[in-house]
Design an enzyme around this catalytic site. Structure first.
Site, short mmCIF file in Angstrom:
data_model
loop_
_atom_site.label_atom_id
_atom_site.label_comp_id
_atom_site.label_asym_id
_atom_site.label_seq_id
_atom_site.Cartn_x
_atom_site.Cartn_y
_atom_site.Cartn_z
N HIS A 77 -2.94 -3.19 1.66
CA HIS A 77 -3.76 -2.64 0.58
C HIS A 77 -3.36 -1.18 0.38
CE1 HIS A 77 -6.03 -1.46 4.13
NE2 HIS A 77 -6.79 -0.65 3.41
N HIS A 79 -4.87 1.93 0.33
CA HIS A 79 -5.50 3.16 0.79
C HIS A 79 -4.43 4.09 1.36
CE1 HIS A 79 -9.88 1.52 1.13
NE2 HIS A 79 -9.66 2.11 -0.02
N ASP A 81 -3.88 5.68 3.99
CA ASP A 81 -3.36 5.57 5.34
C ASP A 81 -2.51 4.32 5.55
OD1 ASP A 81 -5.88 4.31 4.88
OD2 ASP A 81 -6.20 4.03 7.00
N HIS A 82 -2.28 3.54 4.49
CA HIS A 82 -1.51 2.29 4.61
C HIS A 82 -0.22 2.25 3.81
CE1 HIS A 82 -4.53 -0.24 6.80
NE2 HIS A 82 -5.28 0.79 6.44
#
Length: 293
Positions: A77, A79, A81-82
């Site tokens: 996904h 976000h 931090d990904h």
């Protein structure tokens, strides 16, 4: 955070045959010790959740793959931090970015890393059941909306493993933050995983989960208990989300209060859609029929 764990930032960790992990140095209240970027296969590999756009982390991933070729960069996904490191990793390796659909919202959630990556632009969007493969690995996309509407897990068939992103984490429950986060979808996605047979889960944050069905059943029970708590508080006349959080999450780390409030809101939105509660100017009340139950 557990006191007996020492993060090995920037090092490659062999998690299981065909699975390695590189940990980003972005520890926080909602990222635990940091983003775990996974490498699947040998020779021609897939990278799952490349993580934040941090030069040191991208360098560490490339160092871990010296002499190998990255064929696919998979994203659960979008976000912060990904997914952001997908761009520099693709530039360095020429790999194809595949995975979740792009999603950009002005999310008013509680966490700095919960904003959506505006630069994420996949070469191919995967939907439920789509497969990508290398010479020694096969990965299936498993649609698991809830934490975000575009969330995917990735099943590694040869390893009987599921890379769960933020959908299932062993150290904490995930934040479900409206308007994009949806509690009803999240519950259905958990139930979906109970029908699968992976023997181990690899969350993007935290340690592997080696008894996943028990954990998922526990998460479903936990969310149902939270709903019961909310209904009980509404019956007492508690109308505002901060007051509910104070009663429901005694002793909570103050950094997590905003996230707890968003999950309470997600439960309330779900209850509203089911006709059990109503909201006026930020005040929540049970509907007449629910109040009599």
């Amino acid at each position: 955070m557990a006191d007996d764990f020492t993060p090995r930032y920037g090092e490659v960790e062999q998690m299981a045959p065909g699975i390695r992990r590189v940990l980003a140095r972005n520890a926080g209240a909602f990222t635990y010790y940091g983003t775990g970027t996974y490498i699947v296969g040998n020779g021609a590999v897939a990278v799952i959740d490349p993580g934040p756009d941090d030069a040191d982390h991208v360098h560490a991933i490339r160092a871990a793959l010296e002499g190998e070729r990255v064929s696919h960069i998979l994203v659960t996904h979008t976000h912060y931090d990904h997914s952001p490191a997908a761009v520099p990793l693709k530039a360095a390796t020429g790999a194809e970015i595949v995975g979740c659909a792009p999603l950009v919202l002005d999310d008013n959630g509680p966490r700095a890393d919960a904003g959506f990556d505006r630069d994420y632009s996949p070469d191919r969007v995967l939907t439920d059941g789509d497969v990508v493969a290398g010479s020694d690995w096969t990965i299936e996309a498993v649609a698991t909306p809830g934490h975000t509407s575009n969330h995917l897990c990735f099943a590694y068939r040869e390893g009987e493993a599921l890379f769960t992103g933020d959908h299932v984490m062993g150290w904490s429950t995930t934040v479900v933050s409206p308007p994009d986060g949806d509690m009803a979808d999240y519950m259905r996605s958990l139930e979906k995983l109970l029908e699968r047979d992976e023997r181990i889960y690899y969350p993007t944050h935290g340690a592997p989960v080696d008894n996943p069905r028990r954990l998922v059943r526990g998460m479903l029970t936990h969310r149902k208990q939270r709903e019961y708590q909310i209904v009980a508080l509404l019956k007492e006349g508690v109308k505002h989300i901060p007051d509910m959080v104070a009663r429901m999450y005694v002793g909570l780390d103050p950094r997590l209060t905003g996230g707890a409030g968003r999950s309470v809101l997600a439960h309330l939105v779900d209850l509203k859609e089911r006709g059990q509660v109503r909201e006026t100017d930020g005040e929540w009340r049970l509907c007449a029929t629910s109040a009599r139950d």
